[in-house]
Design a protein around this motif. Structure first.
Motif, short mmCIF file in Angstrom:
data_model
loop_
_atom_site.label_atom_id
_atom_site.label_comp_id
_atom_site.label_asym_id
_atom_site.label_seq_id
_atom_site.Cartn_x
_atom_site.Cartn_y
_atom_site.Cartn_z
N ALA A 11 -15.46 46.65 49.05
CA ALA A 11 -15.10 46.36 50.63
C ALA A 11 -15.28 44.98 51.02
O ALA A 11 -14.97 44.59 52.11
CB ALA A 11 -16.44 47.28 51.23
N TRP A 12 -15.60 44.28 49.90
CA TRP A 12 -15.73 42.52 50.37
C TRP A 12 -14.65 41.94 50.64
O TRP A 12 -13.80 42.45 50.16
CB TRP A 12 -16.57 41.99 49.05
CG TRP A 12 -17.17 40.42 49.45
CD1 TRP A 12 -18.07 40.18 50.22
CD2 TRP A 12 -16.34 39.32 49.00
NE1 TRP A 12 -18.02 38.74 50.10
CE2 TRP A 12 -16.97 38.36 49.40
CE3 TRP A 12 -15.16 39.08 48.29
CZ2 TRP A 12 -16.48 36.98 49.15
CZ3 TRP A 12 -14.62 37.96 47.88
CH2 TRP A 12 -15.60 36.79 48.42
N ARG A 13 -14.55 41.36 51.93
CA ARG A 13 -13.55 40.54 52.26
C ARG A 13 -13.92 39.20 52.29
O ARG A 13 -14.76 38.41 52.89
CB ARG A 13 -13.26 40.94 53.97
CG ARG A 13 -12.88 42.07 54.30
CD ARG A 13 -11.40 42.55 53.48
NE ARG A 13 -11.28 44.18 53.43
CZ ARG A 13 -11.39 44.80 52.29
NH1 ARG A 13 -11.66 44.55 51.12
NH2 ARG A 13 -10.98 46.12 52.65
N PRO A 14 -13.07 38.35 51.32
CA PRO A 14 -13.33 36.90 51.04
C PRO A 14 -13.16 36.17 52.41
O PRO A 14 -12.13 36.14 52.93
CB PRO A 14 -12.06 36.63 50.05
CG PRO A 14 -11.08 37.68 50.07
CD PRO A 14 -11.95 38.86 50.74
N PRO A 15 -14.19 35.24 52.78
CA PRO A 15 -13.97 34.45 53.82
C PRO A 15 -13.20 33.09 53.56
O PRO A 15 -13.00 32.40 54.22
CB PRO A 15 -15.52 34.01 54.18
CG PRO A 15 -16.07 34.30 52.75
CD PRO A 15 -15.51 35.23 52.23
N CYS A 16 -12.93 32.97 52.31
CA CYS A 16 -12.22 31.66 51.89
C CYS A 16 -11.47 32.16 50.48
O CYS A 16 -11.53 33.30 50.02
CB CYS A 16 -13.20 30.59 51.58
SG CYS A 16 -14.59 30.82 50.45
N ALA A 17 -10.81 31.07 49.92
CA ALA A 17 -9.89 31.22 48.68
C ALA A 17 -10.76 31.17 47.38
O ALA A 17 -9.95 31.44 46.39
CB ALA A 17 -8.76 30.35 48.90
N LEU A 18 -11.79 30.73 47.29
CA LEU A 18 -12.34 30.43 46.12
C LEU A 18 -14.12 31.08 46.22
O LEU A 18 -14.73 31.05 47.19
CB LEU A 18 -12.60 28.98 45.86
CG LEU A 18 -11.41 27.98 46.05
CD1 LEU A 18 -11.81 26.57 45.95
CD2 LEU A 18 -10.62 28.38 44.89
#
Length: 175
Positions: free
Chosen positions: A127-134
């Motif tokens: 479910a986690w949606r990354p708020p950035c690329a790292l």
């Protein structure tokens, strides 16, 4: 896409069940070394200078280095390692064999007393949606995020954890 690194090897983990409750330190040199690798990765790919980490110090220490070098850094509790409940922090040898047998018989559904099941970790990581690329997180979380297919994992199919300070690249909607 985002890339997540497993934190450096923590101090004091040998022979113990280490999950989301046991907050162990890492050698500052190893945290700095991983931060250098992440900074170089971001530079090579032209990524924004931002990173998100688990709040546990073995991951957050890497974020602190990156923050010193101008990265925007924040923590997200959704990146914490699996919570092994009352097992967390105990030496593996002190956990009764009967408890291991119960876990292996219900690998995904076993409710660690006061903790979470593998089903819960799989749901949280998916479910986690990354708020950035790292990102910097934990081996169990990365395995849960990387798990593919409709089949539930079994003890025989659950992969070994990603090596310390190694990375995994995922699509934002990975299942």
């Amino acid at each position: 896409m985002f890339t997540i690194w497993r934190h450096p090897r923590p101090r004091g983990a040998e022979g113990r069940c280490i999950g989301g409750r046991t907050d162990l330190p890492v050698d500052p040199r190893k945290a700095k070394r991983l931060a250098h690798r992440i900074r170089a990765h971001a530079r090579r790919r032209g990524l924004p200078r931002e990173v998100i980490t688990s709040p546990l110090q073995r991951a957050a220490d890497v974020g602190r280095w990156l923050k010193r070098w101008g990265f925007a850094w924040r923590t997200d509790p959704a990146l914490r390692e699996m919570d092994f409940g009352t097992w967390d922090g105990k030496p593996w040898r002190d956990i009764p064999q009967a408890e291991f047998d119960r876990w292996l018989a219900d690998f995904c559904g076993f409710g660690f007393e006061g903790g979470e099941s593998l089903n819960a970790l799989l749901a949280r990581a998916t479910a986690w949606r990354p708020p950035c690329a790292l990102a910097v997180g934990h081996g169990g979380w990365v395995n849960a995020r990387a798990w593919q297919g409709p089949q539930k994992p079994t003890p025989a199919t659950w992969p070994a954890p990603l090596g310390y300070s190694k990375s995994f690249t995922s699509e934002p909607s990975a299942a």
